[in-house]
Scaffold this active site. Structure first.
Site, PDB file in Angstrom:
ATOM      1  N   ASP A  38       0.822  -1.204   0.000  1.00 47.93           N
ATOM      2  CA  ASP A  38       0.000   0.000   0.000  1.00 47.93           C
ATOM      3  C   ASP A  38       0.864   1.265   0.000  1.00 47.93           C
ATOM      4  O   ASP A  38       1.831   1.367   0.751  1.00 47.93           O
ATOM      5  CB  ASP A  38      -0.890  -0.015   1.258  1.00 47.93           C
ATOM      6  CG  ASP A  38      -1.786   1.199   1.379  1.00 47.93           C
ATOM      7  OD1 ASP A  38      -2.768   1.280   0.640  1.00 47.93           O
ATOM      8  OD2 ASP A  38      -1.466   2.068   2.213  1.00 47.93           O
ATOM      9  N   GLU A  73      13.069 -16.011  -2.056  1.00 50.70           N
ATOM     10  CA  GLU A  73      13.446 -17.210  -1.302  1.00 50.70           C
ATOM     11  C   GLU A  73      12.295 -18.204  -1.238  1.00 50.70           C
ATOM     12  O   GLU A  73      12.490 -19.387  -0.914  1.00 50.70           O
ATOM     13  CB  GLU A  73      13.865 -16.836   0.123  1.00 50.70           C
ATOM     14  CG  GLU A  73      15.136 -15.993   0.210  1.00 50.70           C
ATOM     15  CD  GLU A  73      15.458 -15.625   1.643  1.00 50.70           C
ATOM     16  OE1 GLU A  73      14.934 -16.302   2.571  1.00 50.70           O
ATOM     17  OE2 GLU A  73      16.224 -14.658   1.858  1.00 50.70           O
TER      18      GLU A  73
END
Length: 548
Positions: free
Chosen positions: A216, A271
């Site tokens: 956001d 990852e």
């Protein structure tokens, strides 16, 4: 496909090349307070969402995006977070969240959540410690500054919601910065320690199975450390409703180091295979920033702005200009598009021309969204054709509208409860009076009424989403041969041996199109369109290679 018969999806299409799940995806935004209430308190919750996930999966979308559900005093209805790693009791518990993720994954849906990294609530434990003194371990985790010699705020920066972007705090004898509400203090994301803490939040939710994040207001996350005043905005004919509109927002936001922080976020999400990140970027320089935040392979996967969300009119030129800012070239980011969300008025109310049938317009609008290159975001209720609800002042909850009434349209009108069952109490949303009133026209648009109607917008949305998923040209292809003349919008989508031409009449008068359809085989025809003419709100999709 016409509006007079259901779609039979062609099963002979070639398989799309291997791509990340999110590329070209359809993402369904769920506003938790207003989606479905499971416990009868008038407020939607996580268990309510879980119970309705089959409905979302039946739309054919790839993922859901959950607006904030974290612990919060709800001054800005969840965008003021008091704990990044929890669930507010009004929405349920972490166990409810885990159950939602498990059910979504069982249905083949990815789950993305909102991250709000520009600010927290003033009720967050980090801020409580930071404001306690100038020497504590988190003293510089927020943006603090001394008063000017005359006691006035450190800069002339103004908040989005109205008034100065600084509030005096007597405990520290300093001002703290807030780009939004005074109860939303600005995080000092320049600090490596703050970045590390925020990356810890990212890892917390990744470890719980989250598939991605919508970040956001990320261009508000770093300010100018030199605290320079913003210059005045140039003269404009546009009505300015807030002091914020009178400035060029150069120094209170959009610091170049934001991109380096996004690289740290991307490195972490990489990852975890298959994760997705999309930034919300608004403001006067949004396109440049969106491209900066998504450039190459080390930053975010995608970004979206407000090209359509705050547009008063939908014009062919607007669509063409927005799309052509994102050509299919190496190193340029992948766009996302939204016509509606929780911050913007419902598009069918903003855009339907006078004298044009709003239901026909909603069909055209959905077909256009499903034809765009990039990811597309459907806001809950958009698939039902919900219109903007007029909320009387005494029922307004939106803090921005309350501060700027009546010049700022309440965001509440796009946040009203979803109507699930036309004849049930509160249209099946809740056994109790809902937190916002239902739209007066929304019972007739309820899910149960549209489910069994092959002509409904709900069923058309399912068909269009299925077509987009099945056609590599629509999901992943480049766009070409743009036409934006009067109310006519036309463009091609091309990929993997497919060539689809999409034509739309955005206005209220018929348009002759024979010169644009030669050699094409129509496979979508809405609102009475054919290969010679587009009636008002007419839509025609043609296969130029002979397969649908």
């Amino acid at each position: 496909m016409t509006t007079n018969q259901p779609l039979v999806q062609d099963q002979t299409l070639p398989a799309a090349a291997a791509n990340p799940w999110w590329k070209g995806a359809v993402i369904y935004q769920v506003y938790p307070r207003s989606f479905a209430d499971s416990n009868g308190d008038g407020i939607g919750d996580l268990a309510g969402i879980t119970a309705r996930l089959d409905y979302i999966a039946a739309l054919g979308v790839d993922a859901i995006w959950l607006s904030p559900f974290y612990p919060s005093p709800m001054d800005d209805f969840g965008y003021d977070i008091a704990d990044y790693c929890g669930v507010d009791p009004i929405f349920g518990s972490l166990a409810d969240f885990d159950a939602l993720v498990a059910r979504a994954h069982a249905l083949g849906l990815k789950v993305t959540t909102d991250l709000v990294f520009a600010h927290t609530s003033d009720q967050h434990a980090w801020f409580a410690e930071s404001r306690a003194s100038r020497e504590n371990a988190k003293a510089d985790w927020y943006v603090w500054a001394d008063a000017k010699p005359d006691g006035s705020p450190p800069t002339n920066w103004q908040s989005v919601f109205g008034g100065p972007a600084w509030t005096w705090d007597a405990r520290r004898g300093q001002y703290f910065m807030h780009n939004f509400l005074g109860t939303q203090p600005q995080l000092n994301v320049h600090s490596r320690e703050v970045q590390d803490a925020l990356l810890g939040v990212v890892r917390f939710w990744l470890d719980r199975g989250v598939d991605g994040f919508r970040i956001d207001a990320i261009n508000f996350s770093m300010h100018d450390p030199e605290l320079r005043d913003n210059p005045p905005a140039p003269p404009s004919n546009k009505v300015r409703t807030r002091p914020f509109d009178f400035q060029q927002k150069i120094y209170n936001q959009s610091h170049p180091d934001i991109a380096l922080f996004l690289e740290r976020i991307r490195a972490l999400t990489d990852e975890y295979p298959g994760r997705f990140t999309v930034a919300e970027v608004g403001g006067d320089d949004a396109v440049r920033e969106m491209k900066l935040f998504t450039a190459g392979e080390r930053r975010l996967n995608s970004a979206y702005g407000f090209d359509f969300l705050y547009a008063d009119r939908l014009t062919p030129q607007l669509v063409r200009e927005a799309a052509e800012q994102w050509p299919d070239v190496p190193g340029l980011g992948w766009p996302s598009w939204a016509f509606e969300n929780h911050d913007a008025p419902r598009a069918v109310s903003r855009w339907t021309p006078k004298g044009v049938d709003s239901a026909a317009y909603a069909r055209m609008k959905m077909a256009l969204l499903c034809a765009l290159r990039g990811n597309i975001i459907l806001y809950n209720g958009e698939e039902l054709g919900l219109d903007q609800v007029e909320i009387p002042f005494e029922l307004v909850k939106d803090p921005e509208a309350l501060k700027n009434w009546p010049l700022t349209l309440s965001r509440d009108g796009a946040r009203t409860p979803l109507p699930w069952a036309a004849t049930e109490a509160n249209a099946g949303f809740s056994a109790a009076d809902p937190w916002l009133p239902l739209g007066p026209a929304h019972r007739d648009l309820a899910v149960d009424r549209q489910q069994g109607d092959p002509q409904s917008l709900l069923n058309l949305t399912r068909q269009l989403v299925a077509l987009r998923a099945a056609h590599p040209a629509l999901r992943l292809g480049r766009d070409d041969r743009w036409v934006a003349e009067g109310d006519l919008l036309a463009f091609d989508r091309i990929a993997d041996g497919q060539h689809v031409r999409c034509l739309f009449n955005l206005g209220g008068e018929p348009i002759a199109i024979a010169t644009h359809t030669a050699g094409g085989t129509p496979f979508v025809a809405l609102n009475g369109a054919d290969a010679t003419a587009l009636p008002p709100c007419g839509v025609l999709w043609l296969n130029l290679k002979g397969t649908n």
